[in-house]
Every structure is written in C-alpha cells, then in structure tokens.
Write a protein that holds these residues in place. Structure first.
Motif, PDB file in Angstrom:
ATOM      1  N   THR A   1       0.852  -1.194   0.000  1.00  0.00           N
ATOM      2  CA  THR A   1       0.000   0.000   0.000  1.00  0.00           C
ATOM      3  C   THR A   1       0.885   1.240   0.000  1.00  0.00           C
ATOM      4  O   THR A   1       2.055   1.183   0.390  1.00  0.00           O
ATOM      5  N   ARG A   2       0.337   2.327  -0.462  1.00  0.00           N
ATOM      6  CA  ARG A   2       0.990   3.616  -0.259  1.00  0.00           C
ATOM      7  C   ARG A   2       0.454   4.202   1.053  1.00  0.00           C
ATOM      8  O   ARG A   2      -0.552   3.743   1.569  1.00  0.00           O
ATOM      9  N   MET A   3       1.158   5.182   1.573  1.00  0.00           N
ATOM     10  CA  MET A   3       0.702   5.843   2.791  1.00  0.00           C
ATOM     11  C   MET A   3       0.480   7.320   2.516  1.00  0.00           C
ATOM     12  O   MET A   3       1.202   7.931   1.726  1.00  0.00           O
ATOM     13  N   TYR A   4      -0.496   7.873   3.178  1.00  0.00           N
ATOM     14  CA  TYR A   4      -0.840   9.282   2.996  1.00  0.00           C
ATOM     15  C   TYR A   4      -0.911   9.978   4.338  1.00  0.00           C
ATOM     16  O   TYR A   4      -1.378   9.407   5.318  1.00  0.00           O
ATOM     17  N   GLN A   5      -0.437  11.221   4.337  1.00  0.00           N
ATOM     18  CA  GLN A   5      -0.693  12.058   5.497  1.00  0.00           C
ATOM     19  C   GLN A   5      -1.901  12.923   5.148  1.00  0.00           C
ATOM     20  O   GLN A   5      -1.958  13.523   4.077  1.00  0.00           O
TER      21      GLN A   5
END
Lengths: 136, 542
Positions: free
Chosen positions: B255-259
């Motif tokens: 997965t990618r991560m987002y702030q």
C-alpha cells in the motif's frame, strides 16, 4: 490566497457566509445561554473592545496594506476554552462577499496552573474609495 | 442448485474428528476445485479476502480530494492522520470460480499456524470423501502460500489419490522455503525494530505486521529453506498423473501511505458554533517509499522484483517438471488479482473430464443347480467399454463384485480381483474364473455381479439376474456334513487338550478364553449333527 486542493479563498469566503449564524437574532428568540454574553456594537464599539493585541495588529496591518480602503468592524466573537463567551453584533447581515474581511487570532497558554485557548474573531466591512477600485 | 454437504473424518492417532464441508454447485463436467489457504489463514482467505487477510489496498486509487471532518471548537492545524490506501472491493477465489462454473470446496485448516501433520490428515480425509462422493470427477488443488506445501505433503502420503487429483496449482507457495523462516531469530530481532520505525513512518505497517505474524508461527520451521519437511515432500515428486503449476510473485508493494493534513481553512474561525470547520487533504507520504527501498537489505523476500513480501519467486518454483509463471503481485494479491485468476482459469478451462469406466456383460458359465455346501467353478466375461485401462492394482483396483445379494458371503466371497499383472485396455474383455460355494440350506439363490473400481464405485452393466437352485444330493450332502463334523470334533479335541494344559491359577483367563472357543465349536457341531440328522445321514463316530 492560492487555490489548494480545490479550495480557494473565494470558496472560503462563500463558505463563511453560508455558515454564518446571527447570534443576536438567534439569542433574542432562544435566550442567551448561560456563560455567554451578547452585546450590540452601538453600545460597545468593537474597536474599543479589549481584545488580543495581535488581533488588533492584524486589523491595523490590513488597514495599512489597503490605504484606499476603510474598514468598519461590525461583529465580534470570543471563544474561551471551547465556550462562546462573548458576541458583539446586531441584526445587520454580513457584508457581501466583496466587502467581507475577517480577522482572527487564537492564543494558548499552558502551565501547571491550567490551560487556556482563546480565539477571537472580528468581521469587518471594507469600503473601497472610488479611486482605489481600479487597484483592488 | 444447493451446496452439497459432505461429511468426512480424519484421525491424528489420538482422536477421530468428523467434519462437514460443502461443495458449492457448478458444472459437473468440470473438475472440483479444493481451495487451500496459507499459513495463519482462515476460510475467508479463499472466500472473502477483504475480511482476511484484509490487505486489499487500492494503491491504484486516485488520491482523493479534501475530506470534510466536521465542526470543532478548536482550530485544525498540521496533520489529521496518516493512512494507507483505501481498501478496494475484491473477489475471492471461491466466488470467482463459482461464477465460472466450477464446483469448489473451501474449508478451515486445522492448526493453520502449526505443523503440517494434522492438516495433512484432515485434507486426506476430505479428498478421500470427495473421491467417494463424486465418482469420475477430477479434483484440482488450488493452494495459496503454505497451502501448496500441505497439498504436496498430502499427495506424498497418498499417491493413490493421483488418479483423481490431477492438477496442483500453487500461488506463491514457499516450495523451496523462505529465508524469513530460516532467519527467524534475526527476523524476531529486526521486525520489532522495523515496527518501531513504522511508528514514526507507518508506510510499512501492514507489511511488518504480516511478517511478524508469519515468522512467529510454529510452522516456520517446516518452511525453512532446506528443512527436512521440504526435502521429504520433494523426494517422491513428481507423482505420476499429477500436473504441477506454480505461480510466484515479485511485488512488495502492499500500500501507499498518505498524510491527511488540515487545510488552512480549518484554522479560520467562522461565525458559528462551533467555529472551526475542519477539512483535511491527503498527500503521499514519501518516507514510506524510502523505507521500502531500504528493506531489501533485510531479506530477498521483501526485495521488489525478487519476492512478494513473504516468498521469493525463485523459491515458489518446483523443479522443471512443473510449469512456473511469474506475476508481478504481492503475497496477498494472489488471493484476488483478476489477471492471475484469468491465468489460472485459462489452465483449468482446458482440463478435460475424467474418462469414465464402463463395462458390458459378455457371457458367463454358471451352473443352474448346485449341491448345498459344495464348491463349483464359474466364469463371467466382461468387456471394457469405457475409456480407462483396467488394472488390478491401486489406485484403480478394478474387480468383480457380487451385486445381488450385495455383501453376500454365501457364495464364498463378494470380490473377485483381476488376475495379478493383468490389464484390460478399452475394447478388450476380461474373464473372471472363480469358485463359489453353495449355501448349506436348499433353495433358490440370486446370483448377479458387477464391476467395481477404487473403494466403492460400481460401474457398467451388471450380469443378467440369475438364480441357482441349491439342492440336496443325499450322498454328497452326507459326505459334506460328515467332513464338517469330523473337522469340528478334531478341533474340539485340540481345544480341550490345550485348555487342560493351563491348570495354574494365573492361567484362569486363558482357560476361560479356550472354554468359550470350545462352546462355539460345540454349538457348530450340534448344528451340523442336526442338519445330518434331518437329511437322514448316518453319522459316523460318537
């Protein structure tokens, strides 16, 4: 202010107007909640109110940056630790979106004795002099 | 159509367990697909992977726009949260295969994170029950991760299943082990450190969580590179009759991560109660990518282009007897990726139906009349009209069995095997010549036979219904009775002599056992003496 993720300052001004509540009108019907105070600008001019210096500085700085405009401070509210403690306004509606300018300041104090969060908001009406409109 | 319920049992030597599984409906001409989940898995792995293992992140999703977080009394500044990609709807293997017309069986393995021993017993019980309940049906094992080792170990213990289990398809299985298992000690030291790192930069949280769950399970010993289990499983392969297909993955991107940062408008008070309207906007978190790039130093399994996060593509291969296909997927994606499903069904769709056994009655030589208790030789000739080769040896074990009456022992036995070494090709005939013993009581007895294969599958045409009249030939009958009476007397003498030898107190139980044997023999002797008396025989001796 630049547009970011589809939200511009124009959007924010319109949202502000859309979400606006006239507390003077509301509390005349429902009564002023305990812990809150309602004043009218005619009796308590907003410019003369005791407010955070930084907020006054913001108003002054804006005035200085817009020498051809004149500001009328029409509404004021103060939140202290999440409670609306003071509203100064009358039935006057909000300025239209071209005239609306808001100033706010939030300050905090944290110590062993306690914590305070103070937010104050001033709603002003901008009157542009005819000569300055071309530069607006 | 309703799912077919099947009850199977298995034993680990201490306890016999009865379980129920369901075969979901589908095209009877297609094979039954048995779905095997992986290490630490659940029945949902192959049915609804959005429930478990729930790594169905949509890293192909377009980054979403501002999110309204509602009204608050304080200004919203800095970050609201750090989040992975949103989950996406996925379809598991079982519903996918069902929609493609395949019958499927999905079940929860016993000891999903333990040794393979009990899961092998369990799968063995299930496969034999399927074999019995679905004659002439191919069975395909479709296994994810450790499920592939389970399938191979089960076939290693039960090579006779090979005539029914015709294909083994494994998805990202550690056939040659996983170095993560080997380096359990290292991993157990490294992963908490990684977990601490992820607390500051959660870009790899799902991956590290999954890794920790995997390497902390007891099954990692068996999945170690060079383990005795892997060596043993591979020693007998390829098992004739089974087609092996393996898939391996090379993506470690889970997965990618987002702030989610507050939009500046969240800090602007409004003339409203509450005054602050919070709005957040997602932004990719670059640190996650940096950490993922650093992970290859830990293990090849988590090296992009080499492994799928848990197993390397190289170690998911079998020797060249198996077809191997590499896909750019991570370990969890193998549970739902549509392109992988299409690859697998491209293989399954061309599996032909199992050729069926069939037989036709040709001729027989059977006496119309027999003397009670006497032996007589009969012969029955059947023709192989099916598509398979008849052999006497397992697993097919083709033989002739008594149909009417079923389980009739009166003719001296209910099964007649093909002669050892004989095989009957389609179109050829087999003649079964064997002795039958007539019942001792006169009467008319049915006599009908049919072919059987494996454990209990009757197939083909039965012999015509016949009956044999059993009559009494007084002289021969009396001789038969007398032979029986003499034999029983001799047996009684031996038993009594033996019993008398055990006269000590401690031999009490043995004497009691022999006394019971003597009583049985005396009863049998009395019965034959009565039969002889009724037939008018003059009994010899006392």
């Amino acid at each position: 202010m630049a547009t970011l993720h589809g939200l511009s300052s124009i959007d924010a001004v319109r949202q502000f107007r859309k979400n606006y509540i006239n507390f003077h009108a509301l509390w005349r019907l429902s009564g002023v909640p305990e812990g809150s105070e309602l004043k009218i600008p005619a009796d308590h001019p907003i410019g003369a109110l005791e407010m955070q210096p930084a907020l006054k500085d913001s108003v002054a700085a804006y005035q200085q940056a817009h020498p051809h405009s004149r500001l009328t401070l029409e509404k004021f509210l103060r939140y202290h630790n999440g409670r609306l403690v003071l509203v100064v306004e009358d039935e006057t509606p909000l300025p239209d979106e071209r005239q609306l300018v808001t100033f706010s300041h939030t300050s905090t104090i944290l110590s062993l004795e306690g914590a305070e969060v103070l937010t104050e908001l001033v709603v002003a009406r901008r009157h542009d002099a005819p000569a300055s409109r071309n530069n607006a | 159509m309703e799912p077919k319920e099947i009850t199977f049992h298995w034993s680990d030597g201490l306890k016999t367990t009865y379980e129920t599984a369901y075969v979901l409906p589908g095209d009877a001409a297609k094979p039954i697909i048995v779905l095997l989940h992986g290490n630490n898995g659940t029945i949902d792995d192959m049915r609804d992977p959005a429930v478990h293992p729930k790594c169905n992140y949509d890293y192909g999703a377009i980054v979403s726009g501002p999110v309204d977080r509602g009204w608050h009394f304080y200004p919203g500044i800095w970050y609201w949260s750090v989040e992975p990609d949103p989950y996406k709807p996925v379809t598991g293997w079982q519903p996918f295969l069902g929609a493609r017309g395949y019958r499927t069986v999905n079940y929860a393995q016993v000891d999903p994170a333990g040794s393979l021993i009990r899961p092998v017993y369990q799968l063995t019980g299930l496969l034999y029950q399927l074999r019995d309940d679905f004659p002439w049906t191919r069975i395909v094992l479709l296994a994810h991760s450790r499920g592939g080792l389970l399938a191979r170990a089960t076939l290693w213990f039960n090579p006779d299943l090979a005539n029914r289990v015709t294909h083994l398809v494994t998805l990202h299985s550690p056939h040659a082990g996983s170095s993560l298992a080997n380096t359990a000690v290292v991993a157990s030291a490294v992963l908490p450190t990684l977990a601490q790192l992820t607390a500051a930069a959660p870009g790899v949280v799902p991956l590290v969580d999954m890794l920790q769950a995997e390497v902390s399970s007891p099954s990692y010993v068996e999945m170690s590179i060079g383990s005795q289990t892997l060596t043993d499983i591979g020693a007998s392969e390829p098992i004739p009759g089974i087609t092996y297909i393996t898939f391996g993955g090379t993506s470690v991107l889970y997965t990618r991560m987002y702030q989610h940062a507050f939009h500046w408008s969240s800090a602007l008070p409004q003339f409203h109660i509450p005054p602050f309207h919070w709005i957040t906007v997602p932004q990719p978190l670059p640190l996650a990518g940096v950490l993922l790039d650093a992970l290859p130093n830990v293990a090849p399994e988590i090296t992009e282009g080499v492994g799928d996060g848990l197993v390397t593509d190289a170690n998911s291969r079998l020797p060249p007897f198996a077809l191997h296909i590499t896909v750019g997927l991570n370990h969890a994606e193998a549970l739902w990726d549509p392109s992988l499903k299409n690859l697998v069904t491209g293989i399954l769709d061309v599996i032909p139906p199992l050729p069926a056994e069939d037989a036709a009655y040709v001729t027989s030589t059977v006496p119309k009349q027999m003397v009670a208790g006497q032996l007589s030789t009969v012969s029955i000739t059947m023709k192989n009209t099916g598509a398979t080769l008849w052999t006497p040896a397992p697993p097919l074990r083709v033989r002739l069995v008594s149909r009417v009456p079923a389980n009739q022992l009166g003719w001296g036995g209910r099964e007649v095997p093909l002669p050892a070494g004989m095989s009957v090709v389609p179109g050829d005939q087999a003649t079964f010549t064997f002795d039958v013993r007539a019942p001792f009581t006169p009467g008319s007895y049915p006599f009908q036979w049919q072919m059987m294969q494996e454990t209990s599958y009757l197939f083909g045409e039965s012999t015509p219904p016949m009956s044999i009249d059993v009559v009494v030939n007084r002289e021969e009958q009396c001789t038969t009775y007398q032979q029986r009476i003499d034999a029983l007397r001799a047996k009684l003498t031996d038993l009594r002599t033996e019993r008398d030898q055990f006269d000590r107190e401690e031999d009490h139980q043995l004497r009691q056992y022999l006394s019971m044997q003597i009583m049985d023999a005396e009863r049998e002797l009395a019965r034959f003496r009565q039969l002889a008396f009724l037939a008018g025989c003059a009994e010899g001796g006392g």
